[in-house]
Every structure is written in structure tokens, then in C-alpha cells.
Scaffold this motif. Structure first.
Motif, short mmCIF file in Angstrom:
data_model
loop_
_atom_site.label_atom_id
_atom_site.label_comp_id
_atom_site.label_asym_id
_atom_site.label_seq_id
_atom_site.Cartn_x
_atom_site.Cartn_y
_atom_site.Cartn_z
N TRP A 26 1.05 -0.85 0.56
CA TRP A 26 0.16 0.00 0.32
C TRP A 26 1.08 1.29 0.15
CZ3 TRP A 26 -4.21 -1.23 4.42
CH2 TRP A 26 -5.57 -1.39 3.43
N GLN B 163 0.07 -2.47 -5.67
CA GLN B 163 -1.38 -3.44 -6.13
C GLN B 163 -1.49 -5.01 -6.24
OE1 GLN B 163 -4.67 -1.61 -8.67
NE2 GLN B 163 -5.99 -3.70 -7.26
N ARG C 251 -0.15 0.33 -8.35
CA ARG C 251 -1.39 1.55 -7.95
C ARG C 251 -2.43 2.22 -9.32
NH1 ARG C 251 -1.84 1.44 -2.62
NH2 ARG C 251 -1.32 3.78 -2.57
N THR D 200 -5.60 -3.69 -2.26
CA THR D 200 -4.56 -2.62 -2.09
C THR D 200 -5.01 -1.28 -3.20
OG1 THR D 200 -3.27 -4.18 -3.83
CG2 THR D 200 -2.16 -4.12 -1.03
N THR E 172 -6.86 3.58 -1.69
CA THR E 172 -5.90 4.37 -0.76
C THR E 172 -6.03 5.26 0.74
OG1 THR E 172 -7.06 6.30 -1.68
CG2 THR E 172 -4.98 5.79 -2.57
N VAL F 127 -3.50 5.03 3.84
CA VAL F 127 -3.05 3.60 4.10
C VAL F 127 -1.34 3.22 4.31
CG1 VAL F 127 -4.87 2.59 2.88
CG2 VAL F 127 -3.02 3.47 1.17
#
Length: 999
Positions: free
Chosen positions: A703, A708, A740, A801, A804, A811
């Protein structure tokens, strides 16, 4: 059709959907079991953390190959490229030669077997006419008749029969066990039939490849616009960069530890050297050996007066008994050679109050057994004198103490920088007690003859000469960098030699003969010399124990610790040189870019398209400490390019252990990698799966690093060893990650949980569908239960993941904040929910879903593993993983055997009454009561009486009776014992009859 750069820029990778984890697991273990036959261990087996090369190849290839929409066809191509397919196995088996003509003939039906086979007759009652009339030529395995291949048979015809014979084996494991590893087979020949299939499958992309480097470069252009670059910031022993380069990737390797960088350099430049460069390296090795041999011979310290040459010297500690005042040699065993029945006998010397040591060869079995029991037993000095046995604890000899403030210590003198041997008044002194000699007349022969002998006065005189040479030159050699002068810094591992021997400098771990020999080798300092000298340091030290079954010293880091021994052996020039220049594998690398840097994982200077890392999570091996054993020798005058590195372990910077500091270090490392890869790049993280707490930590790390999770696979990479004790398991989790997507995405537990359950269900059902398709065609599923379980975790991580914020908390802050002991976070809850969602879908074949849903963890564990055992599963890691997944507190209680590769449950008949009480985990459960009931039926108790007992002991008997019937029906099909299956049938029938009668 020409390649279109970036045509696959946004295409999902094959490994995100399909990965033959079971086959990769078997091949990884097969590679591990090759021990010193593994490609990179010739550079030094002291770095145990190398991941199998076959696993690295599978990960890199799976990350570059695209999904085409036909998962089954994609999988088939992938397996061809890994040589896991039928043709690849046939070729690997043919090279291995594991199937003899009689084996093939017994497994295949041939119209005319004599087109392939011939025979020889010796003292047989059969005539040629009779033999040639046999329709089944494996009958030729009769007395006096030997079946063999015809001399004129061609390779392609043999392959036809190998394919047919292998098809008769039930599982991939049985087939692959008969084969060479893919890397052991000529690559051009092994993959000759593969490239046409690959080119057809990817024709729409314009791929036209005839080798791995060509395929890899074309895939890289399609994805990234250039040859792909694979990076590893925890390169360790170098397996990831080496295998990535071998298949055609550019590589970037870095590590904080210079020993790791040196081994990686050796992998890429020694193992990966061209044949011409390899010949040059071998010649340089010979020249160094000849020069050192000349010096040692001239000193006259390894030859006796008869011209015999020493191969090994054996030493033991000696201490004064506080009760008798006698000097007593110390050794756990006085057996010198098991194969030749050689022992050392202690003979009292009353005049000098000490023991003479006599080496005796060819003793009786009884004498060998007596010699097995040495003077160190169960942590005590034990010996007999004048009919009386004396016993003194070692800790008493050392004077161990503990102060009120918890400080510990002992009376051992701390050695000083100029020391290299004990002083006369030290508690532990040292004594030469045996020598292994090479007979003069066999010195120049390939097969030398040796013998063990007692120590003579002439031997002791040579010993004193060596000590004097070292005493005269120690300081100068240390200043010149030929010997170490570095202090031992206290630590988890490094405290041991200080505490147990009083050694405070690294050169104290080597005796005078070893210091003299190494000082001669360290005059030569090419990069290759550094690699080979480090390897030989591992096999020739005071902390290398004598292996009396092999007649040689063990390697220092056989279990990754700085163990001290009461007796040890040293290697003289001949045996030392055999270990230093024993030979190394050669697998020339294609012309790719290779860059190695020695720095912290966060200090990246270069980008990679794919990062593949094996980070040190919860690693019990303290490489940052134990490699100081080598750094102390190598740090003074490293050659180029090693001189660009920092020759210090930099303990403070090492990412280690677990907890808050570890998570922060990992976040920094993986954020740096994420920032140094393209938007369509990927990362692969390998780590040891232990419990859901581990997964929760990893979620937070990824995170905060902006990554991700997109897939996870479970690979059984390890074999049993001392390293697997404690927190170790046998497997490795492979996590695949991407960046991510940009932007904020807020989530709340109430919404995330349903999304997690839905994604877990979708992922597992997709995999099970592919399983069914492949199983129908090939008889074996792609995924086993561990794969499906890991996929459940991955699905949860994929959902998690992507957010946010969770419940309004950022996170990144969540990932980095300190954790309270025992704290259960929202992430912990969600990950556990994912585990339960996955496990609820993994209903054993033949058991009702409703029954499964109502069972407790220990019952699920027992029935799930009973089902798996019917497929031949026997690896302990499976039991460990499912015990954790089902939250079983003590699965060992229901295990009959916990060997790494031969684990199994207790049979119904093996449970004792103690195992099934209300105080145990399984005792009060429905399954526990059924096991008791089945034992009673087997003991010929009337079934009706058993039913009545179940009614009395189970208050909800009427409600759970259908579940009991379902479990008994399952056990009737799955129990390994016929008697138990019959008992389950009887008891189940009685329970059904109760229902039929309305009772």
C-alpha cells in the motif's frame, strides 16, 4: 509481420492468470535436491537463500508472456517453454537414460518390437527363434536374456517410445523424476520442436523466435519498446539476475552486502563466462595452485620423513579436570573414519597426568561403538580414570555466570589481536591428535591412497615450525591484507565464538596452518581469486567440523551459524585446493547488459521493467552478521570492480527481522522500485508464508509503496534441513504486483468485505474451471489446494491494495504506524475473512457443502488433508499452510509423521485415548466422537451400543446426525485402511437406519 513496439504495453501478463505452480514446485525441489550439482553452488554453498533457477525462469517468462484469451492454449505454450510438456519430458528422460529397454518394452504395445530392440543370450535355455516369437519383449528379462536397443535405431524413434512409456505414468512427478533438469540438457536440441509452436501461437504479434534470447527480446519490444530489464535489489547469491540474463534479459543487481554482490558477479562472470574465458579462468587457477604448492613444499611442513604428504590434520581441545588435575582431550566422539574403522584411543600417562592419543585402524565393531562416546557428553566433560568416571559441566569449566541485572559472562580469556593459538594457562587449549597422510607412491595418481596415523615428535616439530612462521609474520601479513585484522562485533550469531571460545578477532577462527596457507593464496587477488578464496574459507576453518563418515571437513555454514567444536579438521594444500578449484558449472550467457551495484535497496539509480526480489522477511539467517567472516578477509585490497563496493556489512542499514523498523525499511525499498519502473512494469516478491499476520504486514508495505497485488502463487521450493526448524516452512509465496492506478479511492470495511468475498469466489471458480478442462484432457489438474488457497489471499489483496484510504485512514500512515502487541486491525480482519472465504470454497471431494460450512477448523483440517492424502500429497508445507488457514492451534496432535516430504495424518486406529479427551482440540468435536466410535466398532463393540454412546455424548445428536452420516460416508471412501472404511460403512448405515425408522 513486423513487431509493433508497445503492442503489449497494457496487456495482462500470463502469470496474472495462469501458472503451473505444482510442476514448478516439483522442478524447484528437484533442483534443490541436486545439492552441489546446482549451477551456482560451485561458487560457494554458504549463501543458502538462492531461489531455484527454474523458479526464476518461470516467473520472468510468465511476466513477459501475454494472455491471449485462451488460457488452456497459453498454458500449453508456457509448459513447452519450460520443458514441462510431454515432448520436453521425453527428451529430458532420454538424456537421463532412466528408462531401460526392458522398462519401455513393459510399458508399451508395439506391432513389431524387434524394430527397436535386440538381445543378447548368455547361458539361457531359450533359443533365438523362441525369443523372437515373444510378442512382449519385456519377457526377455528372463534368465540369460538381456534386452537392449538396436544399434541402428535413430534418436527420433527412441523419442517415440519414450513418449509412449511416459504416458503410462500417472502423475507429472513420476515422469519428471526420471528426467534430467531442463538446464542439464542441450538447449538447442531440447527446444528444437518448441519454436514453431511458439511462433504459430503468437503469429498475430509478429513473433519469430528460435531461441530464448530472441523470444525475450521480442516480448520486451512488444511490452516496453526494448529488451526487457530485470532488477533485483536483494540479489543475495545471484540466482535471479543470473537466470534472467541466461534467458536473454538485461539485468540490474544490487545488495547492501558486498559478499552477495561478489557471488552475483561470480554467477554472471564465472558461471556465465564464454568457453574461451572459462579456459582462461581454469588456467589462472592452475597457476595459482602451482605457485602455492611450490611455497608450501619448500617449507617442508606437509611432508613426513618418508615422503608422504598430509591431507588433513585433526585437532581437539584439551582442558584440565578440576577434580583430578589431569589434562583431558575433548571430543564428542573418538571415531576418525567410519568407513575404515579408525579410532583414537586415550591412554593414561600417569607420570605427566595427561592422556596419550593412539590412532588405531581396522578396529572391531565393539571398539567402534565404544569410541562413539567421547569425552564430551550432554554438555559435560566425561572421562574414566583408574576405574572412576569424572563428570564436569562445560559451563562450570568456562565459569559461566549471570549477574542480578541479567548480564552473563564466563572466565574465558578474551584473545588479543596478536593471538592465533591458546596460551598455556587458558581454560581451553588445543592439541593435534591425528593426521591423514597420502601415500608417497600415489601422490601423482588420480586415485590417491591415504591412511591415518598417530602424531609423532617429528610431526610436532613441523607444527612448531608453522606456528613460528605465523608468529613472525602475523602483523605484517595483517597490514598487507593477507590475513584479517578485524574485530568480531557482538551480535546474534557473532556472540557465539566470543562466548564459547573467547575469540575476539576473525583470524582467531583459523589455526596456524590455515593462516599460513591462506596467506599464500591471498597474494593473488583477481576477482575470480576472491570468489574461490571465499568459497574455500567456508571449508577450512577452526569451526569446520570433521565428518568421520566422509573423511573430510564440513563447510562452516552448513547451518548458517558460527558453531564452535571441541574437535575439528583442517585441509592441507591437496584437499584445500580440491575444494577451492573443484570445478564450476559453465553456462555461457548471451550478450546482454549486466550491472551490479553495492548499495541499500532504497538507493536506486537505475530503472527496471520487472523487479524480482526475495526480501529478508522474518529471516532467521543473519547474513549481515555471518558474512563478516568473509568480509574480514576480503576488505583490505579488493580488485576491480569489487573496489567500488563498501566492504562492510553495514548492519545498521540491513533490513531484518520484523516489526515496525522492518516495515518502514521495506516500504522505502519497494517505493524506490515502484518509482524506478514504467507504468506497465511489474514486480514479483517472494517470501515465506507463515500466517495471516504476515499477509497483513505485506498489504501495508505494498500500500505505502504505491503497489497493487494482482496474483499470488504458492511454490514448494525447499527440502528438509536444519534451516527449516523454527519459523521456516518449505514453501515460497510468489506475489505479483503492479503500480496502483492514480487517484484517490476510499473504502469502508462494510463495503470491502463483500467485494473481497466476491473476488475470492470469482478467482477460485475460474481456476477450478481451468482445472476441470485440463484434467479432462490430460488427467492432472493445473492447481492444487495450496494454489487455490493462495489465490484466495491474492484476490483479497488485489481488492484491498486498490484503495488509498480504509475507514477514513490513509493507508500509508496505517502501514507505517507502530502496532500494539496483539492488535487486530481492519486489514487483519479482512485478510482473515478472505482466508475463510477461500477455505469455504475448498470443500473436499465427496463431502457436502453444508457439512463443510458447519465444521470447526480442526475438523476441516483433518478431512481436507485426508482427501489430499488420497492423491499422494505428503509434503509438510501443505499441512502447515492448511493448519494456519483453518486456525488450528496444534495440528501436530493429529499428525503421525511430520517429515518434510513424508508427512501424514494419524490413522483412525492410531489415535490414543489421550488424543481424544475434551482437553484436546479434536476430542470434543463431532469428528472426535466419530473416531472413538469407529475404534469401538473395530474393537467389535456392537454398532448399536456405539450409536447409543453418540446419542449420550452429543446433546444435539438429532440435529447433527445428517452431518455425521456425511462424514462417515466421506471416510468410507477416503480412509486409507480397509478396516476403517468398512467400519465407517457399518456405522453410517446404522445412523441412516435410525432416520429411516424415525428414531
Amino acid at each position: 509481420m513486423a513487431l509493433t513496439p508497445f503492442a503489449l504495453k497494457d496487456a495482462p501478463a500470463l502469470i496474472e492468470a495462469v501458472f503451473p505452480a505444482q510442476k514448478v514446485s516439483f522442478e524447484a525441489q528437484k533442483e534443490r535436491k541436486a545439492n552441489l550439482g546446482q549451477t551456482l553452488t560451485g561458487l560457494g554453498s554458504y549463501w543458502k537463500g538462492r531461489k531455484p533457477l527454474i523458479l526464476v525462469r518461470a516467473i520472468v517468462l510468465g511476466s513477459l508472456l501475454p494472455q491471449t484469451g485462451d488460457a488452456e492454449a497459453d498454458l500449453a505454450i508456457f509448459e513447452k517453454l519450460m520443458a514441462f510438456d510431454d515432448e520436453g519430458l521425453a527428451r529430458r528422460a532420454l538424456v537421463q537414460g532412466a528408462l531401460k529397454p526392458k522398462d519401455i518394452a513393459a510399458r508399451t504395445e508395439l506391432n513389431n518390437p524387434w524394430d527397436y530392440f535386440s538381445y543378447t543370450i548368455k547361458n539361457s535355455r531359450f533359443t533365438a527363434e523362441q525369443i523372437e516369437s515373444w510378442c512382449c519383449p519385456f519377457d526377455a528379462d528372463k534368465e540369460g536374456v538381456t534386452l537392449r536397443w538396436r544399434r541402428d535405431i535413430e534418436e527420433r524413434d527412441k523419442l517415440v517410445l519414450y513418449r509412449k512409456a511416459l504416458a503410462t505414468f500417472a502423475s507429472y512427478e513420476e515422469k519428471a523424476a526420471l528426467c534430467k533438469r531442463p538446464e542439464e540438457v542441450d538447449q538447442d536440441w531440447l527446444y528444437a520442436p518448441v519454436w514453431p509452436a511458439v511462433n504459430r501461437h503468437y503469429a498475430h504479434l509478429g513473433i519469430e523466435a528460435h531461441s530464448f534470447p530472441e523470444l525475450i527480446e521480442q516480448l520486451g519490444i512488444l511490452r516496453y519498446g526494448h529488451r526487457p530489464r530485470v532488477g533485483d535489489t536483494f540479489c543475495g547469491g545471484g540466482s535471479i539476475p543470473f537466470e534472467s540474463a541466461r534467458i536473454g534479459c538485461d539485468v540490474y543487481a544490487s545488495d547492501l552486502n558486498p559478499i552477495a554482490c561478489m557471488l552475483t558477479w561470480g554467477a554472471l562472470n564465472i558461471i556465465g563466462a564464454s568457453p574461451e574465458r572459462r579456459a582462461e579462468i581454469e588456467q589462472a587457477q592452475r597457476e595459482v595452485a602451482e605457485a602455492v604448492d611450490k611455497e608450501i613444499t619448500a617449507l617442508g611442513i606437509e611432508h613426513d620423513e618418508h615422503g608422504n604428504r598430509a591431507k588433513a590434520y585433526l585437532y581437539c581441545l584439551e582442558t584440565r579436570c578440576p577434580e583430578t588435575g589431569w589434562m583431558v582431550p575433548m571430543s564428542p566422539s573418538w571415531v576418525i573414519s567410519k568407513s575404515r574403522n579408525v579410532i583414537a584411543k586415550l591412554i593414561p600417562d600417569q607420570e605427566n597426568e595427561r592422556f596419550n592419543i593412539e590412532v588405531v585402524s581396522g578396529v572391531s565393531k565393539e571398539e567402534m561403538q565404544a569410541a562413539e562416546k567421547g569425552t564430551v557428553q550432554d554438555g559435560a566433560l566425561v572421562y574414566e580414570l583408574d576405574g572412576k568416571v569424572y563428570r564436569t559441566p562445560i559451563k562450570t569449566l568456562r565459569g559461566d555466570y549471570r549477574l542480578p541485572d541479567g548480564t552473563t559472562g564466563n572466565r574465558l580469556r578474551r584473545w588479543e589481536k596478536h593471538d592465533f593459538k591458546p596460551r598455556p594457562d587458558d581454560i581451553f587449549r588445543e592439541r593435534l591428535y591425528a593426521i591423514q597422510w597420502i601415500k608417497k607412491e600415489t601422490l601423482d595418481k588420480s586415485r590417491q591412497e591415504t591412511f591415518f596415523a598417530s602424531v609423532t615428535e617429528a610431526d610436532l616439530e613441523r607444527e612448531r615450525k608453522v606456528e613460528q612462521i605465523v608468529a613472525d609474520n602475523l602483523t605484517r601479513w595483517q597490514e598487507e591484507g593477507l590475513l584479517p585484522d578485524m574485530e568480531i562485533e557482538p551480535g546474534y550469531n557473532t556472540d557465539q565464538p566470543i562466548r564459547e571460545r573467547g575469540w575476539t578477532y576473525w583470524h582467531h577462527l583459523f589455526n596456524a596452518r590455515q593462516l599460513l596457507l591462506f596467506s599464500r593464496y591471498f597474494q593473488y587477488s583477481t576477482p575470480e581469486d576472491y570468489v574461490f578464496n571465499a568459497k574455500s574459507l567456508d571449508w577450512n576453518a577452526r569451526i569446520a567440523n570433521w565428518m568421520n563418515h566422509w573423511e573430510k571437513t564440513n563447510n562452516v555454514f552448513y547451518n548458517q551459524a558460527l558453531n564452535t567444536f571441541y574437535n575439528y579438521g583442517i585441509r592441507c594444500f591437496v584437499s584445500h585446493e580440491a575444494g577451492r578449484s573443484f570445478g564450476f558449472a559453465n553456462s555461457p550467457l548471451p550478450k546482454v547488459a549486466k550491472y551490479i551495484s553495492c548499495h541499500d535497496a532504497t538507493a536506486l539509480e537505475a530503472s527496471s521493467d520487472l523487479w524480482v526480489t526475495d526480501p529478508p522477511y522474518a529471516d532467521a539467517v543473519h547474513y549481515h552478521e555471518i558474512t563478516e567472516f568473509f568480509i574480514a578477509w576480503l576488505r583490505k585490497h579488493p580488485p576491480k570492480p569489487f573496489d567500488e563496493w563498501t566492504w562492510d556489512s553495514r548492519r545498521a542499514l540491513a533490513i531484518k527481522g520484523s516489526g515496525d523498523d522492518f516495515r518502514r525499511g521495506m516500504v522505502d525499498a519497494y517505493r524506490a522500485m515502484a518509482e524506478h519502473m514504467p507504468d506497465n512494469g511489474m514486480q514479483c516478491v517472494m517470501f515465506t508464508h507463515q500466517d495471516t499476520g504476515v499477509w497483513s504486514d505485506m498489504v501495508g508495505i505494498f500500500w505505502a509503496a504505491g503497489l497493487q497485488v494482482v496474483a499470488a502463487w504458492y511454490i514448494a521450493t525447499e527440502t528438509t534441513s536444519e534451516l527449516k526448524k523454527g519459523g521456516y516452512v518449505q514453501g515460497t509465496v510468489i506475489l505479483m504486483l503492479r503500480k496502483r492506478p492514480a487517484g484517490e479511492r476510499a473504502g469502508f470495511k462494510q463495503r470491502i468485505l463483500p467485494a473481497v468475498r466476491a473476488e475470492v469466489k470469482r478467482q477460485i471458480e475460474t481456476m477450478m474451471h481451468l482445472n476441470d478442462e485440463v484434467k479432462d484432457k490430460h488427467g492432472e489438474p493445473v492447481f492444487n489446494d495450496s494454489d487455490l488457497q493462495m489465490a484466495g489471499y491474492a484476490a483479497a489483496l488485489k481488492v484491498l491494495t486498490a484503495y488509498t484510504t480504509i475507514g477514513g485512514e490513509d493507508v500509508t500512515r496505517f502501514a507505517l504506524r507502530p502496532r500494539a502487541k496483539g492488535e487486530v486491525t481492519v486489514v487483519d480482519e479482512i485478510v482473515q475473512q478472505a482466508a475463510e472465504a477461500a477455505n469455504s470454497l475448498l470443500v473436499p471431494e465427496g463431502l457436502g457443502a453444508e457439512t463443510w460450512a458447519r465444521l470447526s477448523g480442526i475438523q476441516r483440517f483433518y478431512l481436507r488433508m485426508m482427501d489430499m492424502e488420497t492423491t499422494g500429497a505428503s509434503k509438510l508445507d501443505n499441512y502447515q499452510n492448511f493448519a494456519k488457514a483453518f486456525r488450528v492451534q496444534d495440528y501436530a496432535r493429529v499428525m503421525a509423521d511430520m517429515k518434510a516430504n513424508a508427512a501424514r495424518l494419524k490413522r483412525v486406529t492410531e489415535f490414543t485415548s489421550r488424543d481424544l479427551t475434551d482437553s484436546t482440540e479434536i476430542g470434543p468435536t463431532w469428528l472426535g466422537h466419530l473416531i472413538i466410535g469407529l475404534q469401538q466398532v473395530l474393537a467389535e463393540v456392537e454398532p448399536q451400543a456405539v450409536i447409543q454412546q453418540l446419542q449420550q455424548n452429543l446433546p444435539d445428536f438429532m440435529e447433527v446426525r445428517p452431518l455425521l452420516i456425511d462424514m462417515l460416508s466421506f471416510m468410507e471412501r477416503k480412509a486409507p485402511e480397509t478396516t476403517v472404511r468398512e467400519a465407517a460403512e457399518v456405522l453410517g448405515a446404522r445412523l441412516k437406519n435410525l432416520r429411516a425408522l424415525g428414531q
